[in-house]
Design an enzyme around this catalytic site. Structure first.
Site, PDB file in Angstrom:
ATOM      1  N   THR A   1      -2.865   2.668  31.985  1.00 23.29           N
ATOM      2  CA  THR A   1      -2.623   1.325  31.448  1.00 23.29           C
ATOM      3  C   THR A   1      -1.166   1.119  31.065  1.00 23.29           C
ATOM      4  OG1 THR A   1      -4.892   1.105  30.713  1.00 23.29           O
ATOM      5  CG2 THR A   1      -3.284  -0.215  29.535  1.00 23.29           C
TER       6      THR A   1
ATOM      7  N   THR B   1      -5.225   6.741  29.466  1.00 21.56           N
ATOM      8  CA  THR B   1      -5.788   7.351  28.259  1.00 21.56           C
ATOM      9  C   THR B   1      -7.199   7.904  28.476  1.00 21.56           C
ATOM     10  OG1 THR B   1      -6.676   5.244  27.460  1.00 21.56           O
ATOM     11  CG2 THR B   1      -4.442   5.829  26.753  1.00 21.56           C
TER      12      THR B   1
HETATM   13  N1  ASP Z   1      -8.060   2.773  32.498  1.00 23.06           N
HETATM   14  C1  ASP Z   1      -6.911   3.360  31.923  1.00 23.06           C
HETATM   15  C2  ASP Z   1      -6.670   4.747  32.465  1.00 23.06           C
HETATM   16  O1  ASP Z   1      -6.003   4.883  33.434  1.00 23.06           O
HETATM   17  C3  ASP Z   1      -7.031   3.377  30.472  1.00 23.06           C
HETATM   18  C4  ASP Z   1      -5.732   3.618  29.811  1.00 23.06           C
HETATM   19  O2  ASP Z   1      -4.792   4.111  30.361  1.00 23.06           O
HETATM   20  O3  ASP Z   1      -5.672   3.305  28.627  1.00 23.06           O
HETATM   21  O4  ASP Z   1      -7.144   5.718  31.901  1.00 23.06           O
END
Ligand code: ASP
Length: 322
Positions: free
Chosen positions: A14, A89
């Site tokens: 993200t 994340t």
């Molecule tokens: N969907 C995202 C990821 O690539 C979530 C994030 O990065 O916060 O994990």
């Protein structure tokens, strides 16, 4: 030796996402140059490199191992004093733990990310990058293994986990707490933690992770064994307990040379108990199961992949889990 250098190795997540048009849904679009914040003077030079630009749910184990190899190669360069890895994340804690467990370097490895996209009001990606770079440049971070820095908080890879689907304060180390904080330009490390390193040249990827719930049939365990997995992690109930009808299959798997690791579906705490009833952790340990010392199931799976990548000798496998 050239100028001291921090390396930013981007992977996506993200933190690197924005919408191409309002309402279209955020996708990875930002590149290394977009993720370099203004920093106080006096820090080492920062150079960027792209590894991949993916949501972290798209990472394969092959990519993960490739990332590990790249990080090890970058850290081996004399002029590099630390590395920052922006990452999705969702699986950040697993990448952090794999790097922590397999890279012996004392140089800081800092992972960060963001909960808001660059199209959202309050995007915190650059603030997190700044805190991560400050932490990676700080001598106090040396020897702590891989760190996770988001929301101005510094966590150890071994203990940190994503606790909330939306909150900016999602990364926490339940049961232990963070190692420190970043306040303004100041990095404060309040506690230090010992780390474990297991050298391996590869991952054994054929490792299954099963989570137990009340009354669950033993079929998932049988199916995993029928698929030919080389190891299984069971996220058991509470202190590592399973329904009694799982015990014979667990015993048979261990007897057939497939290591079984018992973790817990609780967010913190080691497994182990004082109970004498069927399916209690004590019975599983007596049957030869390995016990997770506070690692959650996802991290115990990686440790078993590393362990089985490092050795096929059951006694050595056991010693690495003692
Ligand atoms: N969907 C995202 C990821 O690539 C979530 C994030 O990065 O916060 O994990």
């Amino acid at each position: 030796m050239g100028a001291r250098r921090l390396v930013v190795l981007t992977t996506g997540g993200t933190i690197a996402m924005r919408e191409d048009a309002p309402g279209s849904g955020a996708v990875p679009r930002l590149h290394v140059a977009d993720l370099l914040p203004d920093l106080p003077s006096g820090l080492p030079e920062v150079t960027g490199e792209a590894f991949c630009n993916l949501p972290s749910a798209h990472l394969t184990l092959e990519l993960l191992w490739g990332l590990r190899q790249r990080v090890a190669a970058i850290l081996a360069r004399d002029e590099v004093v630390g590395i920052v890895i922006p990452h999705g994340t969702d699986t950040l804690e697993e990448t952090a733990y794999l790097l922590d467990l397999t890279i012996a370097s004392d140089k800081p490895i800092v992972l960060t990310g963001a909960m808001r996209t660059a199209s959202d009001v309050g995007y915190e990606g650059l603030a997190n990058m700044r805190a991560a770079l400050l932490a990676a440049a700080d001598p106090q971070a040396a020897g702590l293994g891989a760190l996770v820095v988001l929301n101005d908080t510094v966590h150890a890879a071994r203990y940190v986990t994503k606790m909330h689907t939306q909150s900016l304060d999602t990364f926490q180390s339940p049961g232990w707490g963070p190692l420190g904080r970043v306040e303004g330009a100041r990095v404060i490390i309040a506690c230090r933690t010992a780390r474990e390193v297991i050298p391996t040249a590869r991952l054994e990827t054929r490792v299954a992770l099963l989570q137990l719930a009340v009354g669950m049939e033993v079929d998932p365990l049988r199916e995993a064994l029928a698929r030919g997995v080389r190891g299984i992690v069971i996220e058991g109930l509470g202190g590592g307990r399973v329904p009694p009808w799982w015990v014979d299959d667990i015993r048979a798997a261990i007897g057939a040379g497939v290591p079984i690791v018992i973790a817990s579906r609780c967010p913190s705490g080691a497994v182990g108990d004082r109970y004498g009833y069927a399916g209690a952790c004590r019975e599983l340990a007596a049957a030869g199961a390995l016990l997770s010392d506070g690692l959650n199931g996802a991290k115990a799976r990686l440790k078993l992949m590393v362990t089985l990548g490092a050795t096929n000798d059951p006694a050595q496998v056991r010693a690495l889990w003692a």
